[in-house]
Scaffold this motif. Structure first.
Motif, PDB file in Angstrom:
ATOM      1  N   VAL A 170     -28.795 -18.376  -1.319  1.00 45.62           N
ATOM      2  CA  VAL A 170     -28.250 -19.124  -0.178  1.00 45.62           C
ATOM      3  C   VAL A 170     -29.301 -20.080   0.387  1.00 45.62           C
ATOM      4  CG1 VAL A 170     -27.457 -18.924   2.215  1.00 45.62           C
ATOM      5  CG2 VAL A 170     -26.516 -17.411   0.463  1.00 45.62           C
ATOM      6  N   VAL A 171     -30.521 -19.583   0.520  1.00 46.26           N
ATOM      7  CA  VAL A 171     -31.579 -20.367   1.159  1.00 46.26           C
ATOM      8  C   VAL A 171     -32.160 -21.416   0.222  1.00 46.26           C
ATOM      9  CG1 VAL A 171     -33.862 -20.252   2.246  1.00 46.26           C
ATOM     10  CG2 VAL A 171     -32.153 -18.475   2.722  1.00 46.26           C
ATOM     11  N   THR A 172     -32.418 -21.026  -1.035  1.00 43.90           N
ATOM     12  CA  THR A 172     -33.166 -21.901  -1.942  1.00 43.90           C
ATOM     13  C   THR A 172     -32.291 -22.691  -2.906  1.00 43.90           C
ATOM     14  OG1 THR A 172     -33.428 -20.213  -3.673  1.00 43.90           O
ATOM     15  CG2 THR A 172     -35.058 -20.242  -1.875  1.00 43.90           C
ATOM     16  N   GLY A 173     -31.063 -22.214  -3.112  1.00 42.11           N
ATOM     17  CA  GLY A 173     -30.206 -22.852  -4.112  1.00 42.11           C
ATOM     18  C   GLY A 173     -30.524 -22.418  -5.527  1.00 42.11           C
ATOM     19  N   HIS A 212     -18.910 -22.766  11.692  1.00 42.74           N
ATOM     20  CA  HIS A 212     -20.172 -22.035  11.602  1.00 42.74           C
ATOM     21  C   HIS A 212     -20.104 -20.697  12.338  1.00 42.74           C
ATOM     22  CE1 HIS A 212     -22.724 -24.662   9.263  1.00 42.74           C
ATOM     23  NE2 HIS A 212     -22.134 -25.692   9.855  1.00 42.74           N
ATOM     24  N   LYS A 263     -31.839 -14.095   6.678  1.00 48.20           N
ATOM     25  CA  LYS A 263     -32.025 -14.953   5.495  1.00 48.20           C
ATOM     26  C   LYS A 263     -33.511 -15.206   5.227  1.00 48.20           C
ATOM     27  CE  LYS A 263     -27.517 -17.211   5.654  1.00 48.20           C
ATOM     28  NZ  LYS A 263     -26.985 -16.441   6.805  1.00 48.20           N
ATOM     29  N   ARG A 280     -22.711 -22.132  -0.801  1.00 48.97           N
ATOM     30  CA  ARG A 280     -23.515 -21.039  -1.352  1.00 48.97           C
ATOM     31  C   ARG A 280     -23.363 -19.772  -0.504  1.00 48.97           C
ATOM     32  NH1 ARG A 280     -27.617 -25.075  -1.875  1.00 48.97           N
ATOM     33  NH2 ARG A 280     -28.941 -24.076  -0.288  1.00 48.97           N
ATOM     34  N   THR A 281     -23.303 -19.953   0.810  1.00 47.93           N
ATOM     35  CA  THR A 281     -23.142 -18.807   1.709  1.00 47.93           C
ATOM     36  C   THR A 281     -21.843 -18.067   1.438  1.00 47.93           C
ATOM     37  OG1 THR A 281     -24.436 -19.900   3.438  1.00 47.93           O
ATOM     38  CG2 THR A 281     -22.986 -18.097   4.133  1.00 47.93           C
ATOM     39  N   ALA A 297     -22.626 -27.610  -0.342  1.00 50.59           N
ATOM     40  CA  ALA A 297     -24.055 -27.329  -0.232  1.00 50.59           C
ATOM     41  C   ALA A 297     -24.323 -25.901   0.260  1.00 50.59           C
ATOM     42  CB  ALA A 297     -24.727 -28.362   0.657  1.00 50.59           C
ATOM     43  N   THR A 298     -25.162 -25.757   1.286  1.00 44.91           N
ATOM     44  CA  THR A 298     -25.573 -24.428   1.747  1.00 44.91           C
ATOM     45  C   THR A 298     -24.391 -23.592   2.203  1.00 44.91           C
ATOM     46  OG1 THR A 298     -27.711 -25.316   2.451  1.00 44.91           O
ATOM     47  CG2 THR A 298     -27.062 -23.170   3.343  1.00 44.91           C
ATOM     48  N   ASP A 299     -23.424 -24.214   2.866  1.00 49.89           N
ATOM     49  CA  ASP A 299     -22.258 -23.462   3.339  1.00 49.89           C
ATOM     50  C   ASP A 299     -21.477 -22.873   2.167  1.00 49.89           C
ATOM     51  OD1 ASP A 299     -22.985 -24.089   5.883  1.00 49.89           O
ATOM     52  OD2 ASP A 299     -21.493 -25.673   6.161  1.00 49.89           O
TER      53      ASP A 299
END
Length: 220
Positions: free
Chosen positions: A207-210, A6, A142, A78-79, A74-76
């Motif tokens: 990134v936040v919402t997908g 992270h 974000k 997407r980031t 998941a979020t990572d």
């Protein structure tokens, strides 16, 4: 391991944010070079463009290393994917500032813009630079609402861009074809600069919402 991972993600975001400031500064200087017929500023933008290219390469290298070594989900994930696309858009913003600076250099010591469109370009430059600086904050925070504000602010550049066509098509336009071509191309550079800022903002929403907000053909 997760903590270190992270930290790397945060560093990637910091590098993207720094890139946003680079292209904001580039467009600010390019616009001044255009409006003030300042060859020195134009040359500075042109020489500094390599730094933006290097920054994109560094961001992409970081992102691909994270994909290869960490297998994010998941979020990572997407980031990381958003960072790759955002770095490309930011580099293009740098290239568009470069094109403005080259136009100023090409016509020097003569001005590129007739007097009646200088205020329009000053405003497009002001809004474009502001959008790039807003992108820097959105990358760090974000903040979805702030990202959506960037898209609405882009409308002002679109309206000025459309207005320029009415100016050069007016029967009272007496600056010739070359000046009309310059105004058309330069207007397009500013319009695309703002569009790429919107593209980066949309990536942050993703990134936040997908979910990816609406996009244009250049973002397919």
């Amino acid at each position: 391991m997760r903590e270190a991972y992270h930290v790397e993600l945060e560093q990637l975001a910091e590098n993207l944010a720094s890139m946003s400031l680079q292209v904001a500064d580039a467009m600010e200087r390019a616009t001044r070079a255009l409006l003030e017929v300042d060859l020195g500023l134009a040359e500075q933008v042109i020489s500094d463009d390599a730094k933006v290219d290097d920054a994109r390469a560094e961001c992409e290298e970081q992102a691909y290393a994270l994909l290869a070594l960490q297998a994010p989900v998941a979020t990572d994930l997407r980031t990381v994917l958003a960072a790759i696309h955002a770095a490309e858009s930011l580099e293009r913003m740098g290239d568009l500032a470069l094109h403005v600076a080259k136009a100023a250099r090409r016509r020097h010591p003569d001005p590129v813009l007739p007097e009646e469109v200088k205020a329009d370009f000053a405003k497009m430059g002001e809004v474009g630079v502001s959008l790039a600086r807003q992108v820097e904050q959105v990358i760090k925070s974000k903040d979805v609402e702030a990202a959506r504000t960037i898209e609405s602010d882009d409308d002002e550049v679109d309206e000025i861009h459309k207005h320029l066509f009415t100016v050069i098509m007016d029967r009272n336009w007496d600056h010739g074809v070359a000046a009309a071509v310059d105004v058309t191309l330069l207007g397009r550079f500013y319009e695309r600069f703002a569009d790429h800022a919107v593209s980066v903002a949309r990536r942050m929403i993703f990134v936040v919402t997908g979910k990816m907000p609406g996009y244009g053909p250049d973002e397919l």
